[in-house]
Design a protein around this motif. Structure first.
Motif, mmCIF file in Angstrom:
data_model
loop_
_atom_site.group_PDB
_atom_site.id
_atom_site.type_symbol
_atom_site.label_atom_id
_atom_site.label_comp_id
_atom_site.label_asym_id
_atom_site.label_seq_id
_atom_site.Cartn_x
_atom_site.Cartn_y
_atom_site.Cartn_z
ATOM 1 N N UNK A 1 0.842 -1.203 0.000
ATOM 2 C CA UNK A 1 0.000 0.000 0.000
ATOM 3 C C UNK A 1 0.876 1.251 0.000
ATOM 4 N N UNK A 2 1.913 1.244 0.829
ATOM 5 C CA UNK A 2 2.805 2.406 0.892
ATOM 6 C C UNK A 2 3.563 2.566 -0.429
ATOM 7 N N UNK A 3 3.984 1.447 -1.028
ATOM 8 C CA UNK A 3 4.737 1.509 -2.284
ATOM 9 C C UNK A 3 3.869 2.096 -3.397
ATOM 10 N N UNK A 4 2.596 1.704 -3.435
ATOM 11 C CA UNK A 4 1.690 2.226 -4.467
ATOM 12 C C UNK A 4 1.522 3.741 -4.318
ATOM 13 N N UNK A 5 1.421 4.182 -3.063
ATOM 14 C CA UNK A 5 1.278 5.620 -2.823
ATOM 15 C C UNK A 5 2.530 6.355 -3.293
ATOM 16 N N UNK A 6 3.681 5.761 -3.007
ATOM 17 C CA UNK A 6 4.937 6.403 -3.415
ATOM 18 C C UNK A 6 5.052 6.445 -4.939
ATOM 19 N N UNK A 7 4.577 5.418 -5.602
ATOM 20 C CA UNK A 7 4.605 5.391 -7.074
ATOM 21 C C UNK A 7 3.725 6.513 -7.624
ATOM 22 N N UNK A 8 2.557 6.683 -7.027
ATOM 23 C CA UNK A 8 1.658 7.744 -7.490
ATOM 24 C C UNK A 8 2.302 9.115 -7.268
ATOM 25 N N UNK A 9 2.962 9.250 -6.122
ATOM 26 C CA UNK A 9 3.620 10.524 -5.811
ATOM 27 C C UNK A 9 4.693 10.834 -6.863
ATOM 28 N N UNK A 10 5.488 9.815 -7.204
ATOM 29 C CA UNK A 10 6.551 10.013 -8.189
ATOM 30 C C UNK A 10 5.957 10.361 -9.560
ATOM 31 N N UNK A 11 4.884 9.638 -9.921
ATOM 32 C CA UNK A 11 4.227 9.898 -11.208
ATOM 33 C C UNK A 11 3.721 11.337 -11.280
ATOM 34 N N UNK A 12 3.138 11.803 -10.193
ATOM 35 C CA UNK A 12 2.601 13.159 -10.177
ATOM 36 C C UNK A 12 3.732 14.176 -10.325
ATOM 37 N N UNK A 13 4.835 13.898 -9.639
ATOM 38 C CA UNK A 13 5.986 14.802 -9.765
ATOM 39 C C UNK A 13 6.422 14.863 -11.222
ATOM 40 N N UNK A 14 6.456 13.686 -11.861
ATOM 41 C CA UNK A 14 6.848 13.590 -13.261
ATOM 42 C C UNK A 14 5.861 14.352 -14.155
ATOM 43 N N UNK A 15 4.587 14.132 -13.936
ATOM 44 C CA UNK A 15 3.585 14.762 -14.807
ATOM 45 C C UNK A 15 3.575 16.280 -14.644
ATOM 46 N N UNK A 16 3.814 16.725 -13.398
ATOM 47 C CA UNK A 16 3.783 18.169 -13.159
ATOM 48 C C UNK A 16 4.920 18.899 -13.865
ATOM 49 N N UNK A 17 5.931 18.162 -14.287
ATOM 50 C CA UNK A 17 6.988 18.794 -15.102
ATOM 51 C C UNK A 17 6.450 19.135 -16.477
ATOM 52 N N UNK A 18 5.304 18.577 -16.801
ATOM 53 C CA UNK A 18 4.588 18.840 -18.065
ATOM 54 C C UNK A 18 5.467 18.620 -19.293
ATOM 55 N N UNK A 19 6.242 17.521 -19.255
ATOM 56 C CA UNK A 19 7.066 17.186 -20.416
ATOM 57 C C UNK A 19 6.330 16.256 -21.366
ATOM 58 N N UNK A 20 5.259 15.631 -20.852
ATOM 59 C CA UNK A 20 4.479 14.729 -21.716
ATOM 60 C C UNK A 20 3.415 15.535 -22.455
ATOM 61 N N UNK A 21 2.891 14.953 -23.527
ATOM 62 C CA UNK A 21 1.812 15.612 -24.261
ATOM 63 C C UNK A 21 0.639 15.843 -23.319
ATOM 64 N N UNK A 22 -0.012 17.000 -23.348
ATOM 65 C CA UNK A 22 -1.077 17.295 -22.391
ATOM 66 C C UNK A 22 -2.289 16.378 -22.565
ATOM 67 N N UNK A 23 -3.040 16.177 -21.501
ATOM 68 C CA UNK A 23 -4.207 15.286 -21.588
ATOM 69 C C UNK A 23 -5.299 15.872 -22.483
ATOM 70 N N UNK A 24 -6.016 14.981 -23.170
ATOM 71 C CA UNK A 24 -7.117 15.391 -24.055
ATOM 72 C C UNK A 24 -8.329 14.515 -23.781
ATOM 73 N N UNK A 25 -9.479 15.021 -24.181
ATOM 74 C CA UNK A 25 -10.707 14.213 -24.038
ATOM 75 C C UNK A 25 -10.544 12.869 -24.761
ATOM 76 N N UNK A 26 -9.883 12.894 -25.923
ATOM 77 C CA UNK A 26 -9.729 11.668 -26.704
ATOM 78 C C UNK A 26 -8.935 10.571 -25.991
#
Lengths: 396, 372
Positions: free
Chosen positions: B251-276
Motif C-alpha cells: 500500500x505504501x509503495x503504491x502511494x509512493x509510485x503515485x507521488x513520483x508519477x505526479x511529480x513527473x507529470x507536473x513537469x509537463x514534459x508529456x503531451x497534455x491530456x485530451x478528451x480523446x
C-alpha cells in the motif's frame, strides 16, 4: 386392538417429531422465539408421564440417535473454537475457569441449603457448570449472530462442558467407589476418560481431512464425510464407554486446525442436522416426568438463579481485562444460561453406567425443563441486546 | 450549495486510506466486529485514524498527511501492529484483499451511521454488495487547476494501479477470472467511472458541478464514485481504483509510485491530456482488472498495444530520478519485483490451490497482513 395399539406406538416418534417441527416453525414465526424452545415443549407434553403419546425412554436406539445429533452439534462447536485465541488472550481461559468454578461452588452451597445428599450436591454442581452446546450453537446459527458475546459464549461453552464432563465423571467414579479414599482414583479415572476421548476425536480430525484431501473433494463432500465420521465416532465412544461430548469436540477442533472447508451453507449439517436436532430436543424433554419436575421446582428455581448469578459475575469480572465492555461481559454471562440437553444426555449415560442415584435428582429434571424452554429465549435476548443478531431476525 | 473552493495544500504531500476486512477466526467469514474493535481501540491512542465503514465487517484506516515514503510506511506499520494486536484480543483476523472470497453480500449488516443507512435505502442490494475493500491515495495539489490536470494526465496510468494492487480474484466462493473483481462492484454505481473532461477548476466548479447540483442527483463531491476525483476540502486528488493490497508495505509503495508519477507529470514534459485519451480508458481499465499484470493496454495517444507488465516496468524505470528526489526508491523496487513475480491475485490463487479451500486462502491473507 393389540395390533392397533402397536401401530399407534410405532407412529409415536414420527408423529412427535413432525408435530414438534411444525410447532417450532409456526411458534418461531408468531413469537420470534427460538424453535428449539418449542421442540422441548412438545417433547415434554407428549412424554409418557404426561400425555403418554411417546413410549418411556429406554435408551438404546433413540439415545444413540440423540447422541449422534448432539455429536454433530459438538463437532460444529469444536470447529468454531480457536485454540490460539486462548493463548493470545489468556483472560478468556481464566474467565472460563472462574465462571465454571463459581457455578460449582454456588450450586453446591444452594443444594446443601436444600439438604441434598453429598453425592447429589456434587453431581448437581458439576452438571451446572456446563452450558448446553446444542442450544448455544443452534440459537447462534438461527439468529445468524456474530460478535464478541457470540464468540465468547461459544468458547466458554466448550470450555465449561469439558470441565463439567471431568467433574461429573469424577463424581460418578466417586459414587461407584463410594469412599473418599478413592478420590484420587476417581479423578484419575475421569482424566483418563477425558484424555482417551479427546485422543480418539483428534485421530478422526486428522484422518477424515486426510481422506478428503486424497479424494480431492474438500469443498463438495465435506459435510457428508464429517457427518458419517461423527456417527462412527459416537458409536465407538458409546461402545467403549468414553465421552462422546469430548470426542466430538476434539474432532471438530482438530479438523478446524487442519483448515478443512466446512462452509456456511453447511452450518447445522443442513437438513440432516435439522432433523436430528428435532429428535434430540424432543427426546431430551421426553425423559422428564412432571411429578419430578414439580417436586424439584423450588430447588430448581434457586439453582437457575444462583447459576445465572455465578456465571454472569464470573464473566463480567474479567470483561474489561479481556477487552470488551462491562455490558458485553455481562451479556456473555447471561448467554451461558442454557443447560438442558447436555445434562440429560450425561444423566442417561450415567444411568447406563449403573448410577441410579440420579433418579433422585428431581431438581435436575426441573432445572432441565425450565432451561429447555427458557434457556434459548434468554440466550436469544442476550444476543439481541448485544446487537449481535441482525434486526430482521428478532421477535416483533 | 456551490462547491467549496479548492483548499491549498503542499504539492505532492500524500496520505493513504485502506479499507480492511474483519474476519472471524472461527470460520474465516467476515464478521460484523467493527463496534467491538472500535470499542477496544478507543482505550489507547491510535496511530493515524480508524473509522467504521458501510458494513460492520469493514473498517477504514488512514495515515496522516505525509511527505516522505519512509515515514508513511512506518506509520502504516504501526497502525497495522496496533490493529493486529487488538484483533488478537477479540479473535478477529484482519486482512487486506479487494474482496472476501466467500462472504455472502446478503448477510452483511449496514452500519448504524445515518449516511450509510441513507445509501442503503437508495442503492438497495448494491450497498451490501459494496462490501469490497479498496485503497485510496490522496495527493496534495497546489491548485484546483493542477488537480484537474493531474487527474486527467494520470488516466493513462490507471491500469498500472489496478494491476499492481489487484487482490480480489474470488467472489462468492468462486474464482471470477478477474484479478480485480472488486472494480466490477464499483462500476454498478450510477455515478462511477471517470470525471468529466475539463482542466479548469472554475469550469468544473461553476459549470459542471453547479449543473449537476441543479439536477438534484448529487449534493456533494462524496456522491461521485469516480476512479479519480478531486477533493477540494483537502486540496487533493484521490485515486480510488486500487484494491486494498494484502500488505501495508505494498500500500505504501503504491502511494509512493503515485507521488513520483505526479511529480513527473507536473513537469509537463508529456503531451497534455485530451478528451480523446478516454477513448481507450474503459477498455484498458477492463484489461487490467481482468488479466492483471498480464493485460494488454492501448496507448491513448499512439494506439500502440502495450503489454501492461512491460509498460509498468518501463514507467518505474522512468520514475527513478523522481523517486531519488522523493526518497522512495525502495518503493519502486518493491513494485518492480511485484510486476515481475506476480501480484496478490496470483498469490491468492496459489494459496487456494495449495490449501484446497477458500477458508485456507483467507487464513493465508490474514497471516500475510500480519507480516509474519
Amino acid at each position: 386392538m393389540q395390533e392397533f395399539l402397536s401401530v399407534l406406538t410405532s407412529l409415536a416418534w414420527p408423529f412427535a417429531i413432525t408435530l414438534a417441527w411444525l410447532v417450532g416453525e409456526f411458534g418461531q414465526r408468531w413469537t420470534g422465539l427460538p424453535r428449539i424452545s418449542f421442540y422441548g415443549l412438545v417433547g415434554f407434553i407428549l412424554a409418557a408421564p404426561q400425555l403418554g403419546v411417546l413410549p418411556l425412554p429406554e435408551g438404546g436406539t433413540t439415545l444413540l440417535l440423540a447422541d449422534v445429533g448432539f455429536g454433530l452439534i459438538l463437532f460444529e462447536l469444536g470447529y468454531r473454537i480457536n485454540l490460539r485465541w486462548l493463548r493470545t488472550n489468556p483472560w478468556i481461559g481464566i474467565t472460563g475457569l472462574v465462571e465454571a468454578g463459581l457455578t460449582f461452588v454456588g450450586v453446591y452451597l444452594v443444594a446443601n441449603a436444600f439438604g441434598a445428599a453429598l453425592i447429589d450436591r456434587l453431581m448437581l454442581a458439576s452438571l451446572s457448570m456446563a452450558t448446553s452446546p446444542a442450544t448455544v450453537v443452534r440459537v447462534i446459527n438461527e439468529q445468524k449472530s456474530s460478535g464478541q458475546v457470540t464468540e465468547r459464549a461459544l468458547h466458554l461453552c466448550a470450555l465449561n462442558c469439558v470441565l463439567a464432563v471431568f467433574a461429573f465423571n469424577a463424581t460418578v467414579g466417586l459414587w461407584i467407589f463410594r469412599t473418599f479414599e478413592d478420590v484420587g482414583d476417581a479423578l484419575w479415572n475421569s482424566l483418563v476418560v477425558l484424555g482417551v476421548s479427546a485422543f480418539t476425536g483428534a485421530v478422526f480430525g486428522l484422518v477424515v481431512p486426510g481422506v478428503l484431501r486424497l479424494l480431492g473433494k474438500l469443498a463438495q463432500d465435506a459435510t457428508v464425510a464429517f457427518a458419517l465420521a461423527v456417527i462412527l465416532l459416537v458409536a465407538i465412544t458409546y461402545a467403549l464407554g468414553l465421552s462422546p461430548v469430548v470426542a466430538a469436540l476434539a474432532f471438530g477442533l482438530t479438523a478446524r486446525h487442519r483448515r478443512v472447508a466446512f462452509s456456511q451453507a453447511q452450518r447445522n449439517f443442513g437438513a440432516l442436522g435439522e432433523l436430528l436436532t428435532v429428535v434430540l430436543f424432543v427426546f431430551a424433554a421426553s425423559t422428564l416426568d412432571w411429578r419430578r419436575v414439580w417436586a424439584g421446582a423450588a430447588l430448581a428455581v434457586a439453582l437457575v438463579l444462583v447459576r445465572l448469578i455465578a456465571k454472569t459475575a464470573g464473566v463480567t469480572a474479567f470483561a474489561h481485562l479481556s477487552g470488551i465492555s462491562w455490558r458485553k461481559g455481562m451479556l456473555t454471562g447471561v448467554a451461558l444460561t442454557p443447560l438442558s440437553v447436555f445434562v440429560i444426555l450425561l444423566i442417561e449415560h450415567a444411568r447406563h453406567a449403573g448410577v441410579q442415584v440420579v433418579e433422585e435428582l428431581r431438581a435436575v429434571a426441573a432445572v432441565t425443563m425450565l432451561l429447555e424452554v427458557f434457556g434459548p429465549i434468554i440466550l436469544q435476548r442476550a444476543l439481541v441486546w448485544a446487537r449481535e443478531a441482525p434486526e430482521s431476525h428478532h421477535a416483533a | 450549495m456551490p462547491l467549496e473552493p479548492f483548499a491549498t495544500s503542499a504539492p505532492l504531500t500524500f496520505g493513504v486510506e485502506l479499507e480492511l476486512q474483519l474476519v472471524s477466526l472461527s470460520d474465516f467469514d467476515l464478521t460484523p466486529a467493527s463496534p467491538d474493535l472500535m470499542h477496544l481501540l478507543k482505550r489507547k491512542p491510535f496511530p493515524g485514524n480508524v473509522t467504521p465503514e458501510i458494513t460492520e465487517s469493514m473498517i477504514e484506516i488512514n495515515s496522516s498527511v505525509q511527505t516522505d515514503y519512509r515515514t508513511l510506511l512506518a506509520e502504516l506499520l504501526e497502525i497495522r501492529d496496533t490493529l493486529v494486536a487488538a484483533g488478537d484480543v477479540l479473535n478477529i483476523g484482519i486482512a487486506g484483499g479487494g474482496t472476501h472470497p466467500f462472504q455472502h453480500w446478503s448477510e452483511q449488516r449496514i452500519s448504524a451511521k445515518p449516511r450509510y443507512q441513507e445509501l442503503s435505502a437508495l442503492y438497495g442490494y448494491l450497498a451490501k454488495q459494496f462490501t469490497v475493500f479498496g485503497q485510496h491515495v490522496h495527493i496534495g495539489c497546489a491548485s484546483g487547476d493542477d488537480a484537474l490536470f493531474l487527474l486527467h494526465a494520470l488516466s493513462r496510468y490507471i491500469p498500472h494501479f489496478i494491476a499492481l494492487s489487484a487482490s480480489s480474484p474470488f467472489v462468492q466462493g468462486h474464482d471470477s477470472g478477474f484479478d480485480s473483481a472488486r472494480l466490477n462492484s464499483v462500476s454498478a454505481f450510477p455515478l462511477s467511472g471517470r470525471a468529466p473532461f475539463t482542466l479548469s477548476w472554475a469550469d468544473f466548479a461553476d459549470v459542471y458541478f453547479a449543473k449537476m447540483e441543479r439536477t438534484r442527483i448529487i449534493r456533494s463531491m462524496k456522491d461521485f464514485y469516480w476512479d479519480l476525483r478531486p477533493k477540494p476540502e483537502y486540496g487533493t486528488i484521490e485515486l480510488r481504483v486500487c484494491d486494498t493490497p494484502l500488505t501495508v508495505e505494498r500500500a505504501a509503495a503504491l502511494a509512493a509510485y503515485l507521488q513520483a508519477l505526479c511529480r513527473h507529470l507536473l513537469e509537463r514534459k508529456e503531451a497534455p491530456p485530451l478528451e480523446d485519451d478516454y477513448l481507450v480508458y474503459n477498455y484498458n481499465r477492463f484489461q487490467a482488472s481482468r488479466f492483471g499484470l498480464d493485460g494488454v493496454i492501448t496507448h491513448p495517444k499512439t494506439y500502440e498495444q502495450l503489454p501492461l507488465r512491460e509498460d509498468i516496468i518501463a514507467t518505474l524505470d522512468l520514475m527513478e530520478p523522481h523517486a531519488q528526489a522523493l526518497g522512495s526508491l525502495d518503493a519502486l523496487l518493491h513494485l518492480a519485483a511485484t510486476a515481475s513475480d506476480g501480484g496478490d491475485a496470483s498469490f491468492l490463487r496459489g494459496q487456494h490451490e495449495r490449501q484446497g479451500s477458500t477458508e485456507g486462502m483467507v487464513d493465508a491473507a490474514i497471516r500475510r497482513f500480519r507480516g509474519r
